[in-house]
Design a protein around this motif. Structure first.
Motif, PDB file in Angstrom:
ATOM      1  N   UNK A 187       0.852  -1.181   0.000  1.00 16.52           N
ATOM      2  CA  UNK A 187       0.000   0.000   0.000  1.00 16.52           C
ATOM      3  C   UNK A 187       0.887   1.229   0.000  1.00 16.52           C
ATOM      4  N   UNK A 188       0.626   2.152  -0.925  1.00 13.99           N
ATOM      5  CA  UNK A 188       1.372   3.399  -0.995  1.00 13.99           C
ATOM      6  C   UNK A 188       0.750   4.385  -0.009  1.00 13.99           C
ATOM      7  N   UNK A 189       1.455   4.650   1.067  1.00  9.89           N
ATOM      8  CA  UNK A 189       0.883   5.419   2.176  1.00  9.89           C
ATOM      9  C   UNK A 189       0.490   6.838   1.783  1.00  9.89           C
ATOM     10  N   UNK A 190       1.237   7.442   0.845  1.00  6.11           N
ATOM     11  CA  UNK A 190       0.967   8.837   0.499  1.00  6.11           C
ATOM     12  C   UNK A 190      -0.297   9.010  -0.332  1.00  6.11           C
ATOM     13  N   UNK A 191      -0.756   7.920  -0.958  1.00  8.05           N
ATOM     14  CA  UNK A 191      -1.900   8.036  -1.862  1.00  8.05           C
ATOM     15  C   UNK A 191      -3.042   7.078  -1.522  1.00  8.05           C
ATOM     16  N   UNK A 192      -2.806   6.131  -0.654  1.00  4.10           N
ATOM     17  CA  UNK A 192      -3.815   5.139  -0.361  1.00  4.10           C
ATOM     18  C   UNK A 192      -4.039   4.155  -1.494  1.00  4.10           C
ATOM     19  N   UNK A 193      -3.119   4.106  -2.442  1.00  5.59           N
ATOM     20  CA  UNK A 193      -3.235   3.181  -3.572  1.00  5.59           C
ATOM     21  C   UNK A 193      -2.684   1.820  -3.155  1.00  5.59           C
ATOM     22  N   UNK A 194      -3.432   0.766  -3.434  1.00  7.04           N
ATOM     23  CA  UNK A 194      -2.995  -0.601  -3.166  1.00  7.04           C
ATOM     24  C   UNK A 194      -2.476  -1.215  -4.459  1.00  7.04           C
ATOM     25  N   UNK A 195      -1.252  -1.715  -4.413  1.00 12.52           N
ATOM     26  CA  UNK A 195      -0.579  -2.254  -5.593  1.00 12.52           C
ATOM     27  C   UNK A 195      -0.371  -3.753  -5.409  1.00 12.52           C
ATOM     28  N   UNK A 196      -0.695  -4.525  -6.447  1.00 12.69           N
ATOM     29  CA  UNK A 196      -0.378  -5.946  -6.481  1.00 12.69           C
ATOM     30  C   UNK A 196       0.344  -6.246  -7.791  1.00 12.69           C
ATOM     31  N   UNK A 197       1.335  -7.109  -7.719  1.00 15.07           N
ATOM     32  CA  UNK A 197       2.108  -7.492  -8.893  1.00 15.07           C
ATOM     33  C   UNK A 197       2.218  -9.006  -8.966  1.00 15.07           C
ATOM     34  N   UNK A 198       2.133  -9.549 -10.171  1.00 12.20           N
ATOM     35  CA  UNK A 198       2.498 -10.929 -10.429  1.00 12.20           C
ATOM     36  C   UNK A 198       3.169 -10.961 -11.798  1.00 12.20           C
TER      37      UNK A 198
END
Length: 741
Positions: free
Chosen positions: A139-150
């Protein structure tokens, strides 16, 4: 039913229960990708598949040596998610095709690390980070964006969950890389769901290029192109450092990106997406990546009650299968070392060959568990020879960096040939080795004439270079013998003794010789930094004293016989350096006296005791190294992981053996760590290592049986012993067995 039968039934049920439990536990659950991501391990953290072309993961601000992979565990700021990373190297590069989701006003640059919100970078916390083989989330704390990668082999699959709000953005930054500079970049919005481009750059590899294609799950209506900070009109742009910016005026709940890469073209990158990730089922691709890792890890099953050791072991296997990395497209196309496109190659083409490191244990490991892939590693090296006239030294995405000393592809190719790895032309492989060895590359004109490389002619690492050449020459000699080339065998065996030319009997060390025949006067056997160690490569004269694994008997003779040899070894492991001495390299980590496990020239030395009849000292040192220099913590690898070498040393040593001279096919016995280990071979057989009465105290080998019979050579096993399958039974005890020679 009598008591004995009841006991037998109970034992059988307990055994079956244990086996069922072992089967139920997925080996991927034993992997902790954060091991080695702190300290000096430099491992990649992110999403990839075994030996895949893509390494999609986070990068921090590059701050020097400990950020060579782009990520260090003690960091707290992410600048984005590139598609390419190195794992474990001592020099940084790649970090290509950086993508970063963020919210709010337009930001075209990562910003300044110490000035929060100055760019698109973001704080993050390990508490909001999840990583397992083939998967990464944060989770990118500055934006609240949740990122997942595969990832698949050639595609990074990104999932972004945005919070509610205005101006959700995704930047594709072709400027930033890891310790490199972009030189030529291009990006275009080809249609509402497709972005294409390329990035050319110069860094450790002075010339490199990667093409990419991105497919988006929702249409892109607002796409802007910038060259550095200047906006470019239209939907495409070319320049030294272009960026593409996607904007959604109202944040969508979820956006998925499929990012294909190619060494050949953006169209091939798009075809890689269609072939490997045809739909938008993120969970399916994640599970497929996990299954690919499980399949590779299951090639060795270990049994132990020590969960930490199991985590270290399977994480080591995971790290050992990051590189070499695929360097072709799904259809077989690849860019050659001559920068010409080769269509539909008959073999999988690979790159990232850290050969000075990996020839010692990683490639021997591959010949055991991945002999088919080892054949394609050789084919990839032979392709470099075909295209450039010489075998690779340190190959990085189409460019040979020339890093480190020797031409260690000799050892790798000869080993594969001698061990019967299939899929390549043995005669052509030999031709490539001989042709390269007879060239004038890096002082070989002196080696060819059985003369020392003068330190005042080749002023950078001549002794280390020559000692590595001698090992390579012995490898070529064995290959010549295998192929019936008697004259070549005799000639290269003479070259394999060239190490003797550098032995100074007065000082008792290998040292540089000048063109006039005198010894290099700048010499101190304890110093490993310039100007004292210009004759050596990342080490000192003590560490290079033992670099003749191809002729241990000859080295014993040179040092005055077995007793003198052992005395020198004992002193080597007990003679400390001053850690504050500025003339000791930072690379020399994991020290026991002058032994430095963090650097590869030391890796075989503990096993030399077993070669001269004192196997118990090998056992003692090997157990100490495994216990002290490998842990299940973020700083759990004592030095640069080096593209699998540090991990492969642990894997083989934990199994109980190690290849002192790799093409010989002999593995010297050390001290097996696990109660039982089963190697599942590609030929369908199993090789089982049982350590009877094994414990933290019982580290010494008492007896060795192979397939129920006393081993005819109790200090080593052969590669053929392994591939034939069977059971190696080693009885352990808490006292040295002085008869075990």
């Amino acid at each position: 039913m009598n008591k004995r039968k009841l006991i037998n039934i109970a034992c059988c049920m307990a055994l079956l229960s244990r086996l069922a439990e072992a089967e139920a536990q997925r080996l991927v659950d034993c992997v902790d990708p954060h091991i080695g991501s702190g300290g000096h391990g430099h491992v990649f953290v992110g999403a990839n598949v075994p030996f895949g072309a893509v390494q999609a993961g986070p990068s921090n601000f590059y701050k020097g040596w400990d950020w060579c992979s782009g990520y260090n565990y003690r960091d707290s700021v992410i600048i984005g998610f590139p598609q390419l990373h190195l794992s474990g190297t001592g020099i940084g590069d790649l970090g290509d095709i950086l993508i970063m989701p963020y919210m709010g006003e337009i930001k075209l640059d990562r910003g300044v690390e110490t000035q929060r919100y100055s760019g698109y970078s973001s704080l993050y916390s390990h508490a909001n980070e999840k990583v397992r083989p083939g998967y990464y989330a944060v989770k990118l704390d500055d934006y609240g964006v949740e990122v997942e990668l595969t990832a698949s082999e050639r595609v990074g699959f990104h999932k972004y969950r945005f919070p509610q709000g205005e101006n959700a953005r995704i930047i594709i930054d072709l400027k930033d890389g890891i310790n490199d500079a972009s030189t030529d970049t291009y990006i275009e919005l080809a249609d509402s769901h497709t972005i294409k481009g390329y990035r050319s750059s110069s860094g450790w590899a002075k010339k490199q290029q990667v093409f990419f294609a991105i497919r988006t799950s929702i249409p892109v209506r607002d796409f802007r192109v910038y060259d550095n900070d200047g906006k470019v009109s239209g939907k495409k742009g070319k320049g030294e450092a272009v960026r593409g910016l996607i904007t959604f005026p109202q944040a969508p709940r979820e956006v998925l990106l499929k990012v294909g890469i190619s060494p050949v073209s953006a169209d091939n990158a798009l075809a890689n997406i269609k072939a490997e990730v045809p739909d938008w089922d993120f969970e399916n691709i994640t599970n497929r990546a996990l299954d690919k890792w499980e399949k590779e890890l299951a090639k060795i099953r270990v049994e132990t009650e020590n969960e930490a050791e199991k985590r270290i072991f399977y994480t080591s296997m995971y790290h050992a299968m990051m590189h070499p990395s695929l360097f072709n497209d799904h259809n077989g196309d690849y860019m050659g070392a001559d920068w010409k496109v080769y269509r539909k190659a008959a073999h999988d083409n690979y790159t990232i060959f850290s050969l000075w490191d990996t020839y010692r244990a990683a490639h021997p490991f591959y010949t055991i568990v991945n002999p088919g892939r080892a054949g394609d590693f050789v084919n990839s090296m032979l392709a470099v020879f075909d295209q450039t006239g010489a075998l690779p030294i340190w190959h990085l995405r189409g460019y040979d960096t020339g890093t480190m000393v020797g031409i260690n592809s000799f050892q790798v190719i000869a080993e594969a040939l001698l061990k019967g790895c299939a899929g390549f032309d043995a005669e052509w492989a030999y031709h490539a080795m001989k042709t390269t060895a007879m060239s004038d590359i890096r002082g070989l004109e002196f080696v060819r004439e059985l003369k020392p490389i003068p330190s005042d002619v080749m002023k950078n690492r001549p002794v280390a270079t020559a000692l590595e050449y001698a090992i390579g020459d012995a490898a070529i000699a064995l290959a010549a013998e295998k192929l019936g080339k008697t004259d070549d065998y005799g000639y290269f065996m003479k070259r394999a003794e060239n190490y003797r030319l550098y032995y100074d009997p007065e000082s008792g060390f290998f040292r540089g010789k000048m063109a006039g025949g005198e010894w290099n006067p700048v010499f101190d056997p304890l110093k490993s930094n310039r100007p004292y160690a210009t004759d050596y490569a990342e080490g000192n004269a003590w560490q290079y004293l033992w670099l003749a694994p191809q002729d241990v008997d000859g080295l014993v003779e040179l040092l005055g016989g077995r007793e003198a040899f052992v005395d020198r070894l004992d002193r080597f492991f007990s003679l400390d350096s001053d850690p504050a001495d500025p003339d000791v390299l930072i690379d020399l980590t994991g020290q026991i006296g002058q032994y430095a496990h963090g650097n590869e020239p030391s890796h075989h030395i503990a096993y030399l005791y077993a070669c001269v009849g004192q196997q118990w000292k090998t056992a003692r040192h090997v157990r100490h190294i495994m216990e002290k220099f490998y842990t299940d913590k973020p700083d759990g690898i004592i030095g640069n992981e080096d593209c699998g070498q540090m991990s492969a040393w642990y894997i083989l040593s934990a199994l109980g053996f190690y290849p002192v001279f790799t093409p010989s096919g002999r593995y010297v016995l050390g001290s097996p760590l696990f109660d039982r280990a089963t190697v599942n071979l590609e030929n369908g057989r199993q090789f089982v290592i049982e350590a009877i009465d094994n414990s933290a105290e019982n580290i010494y080998i008492q007896s060795v049986e192979l397939n129920g019979k006393a081993s005819p050579h109790p200090s080593y096993i052969t590669h053929q012993d392994i591939v034939d399958g069977g059971v190696l039974r080693i009885r352990m005890g808490n006292k040295p067995n002085y008869r075990n020679r």
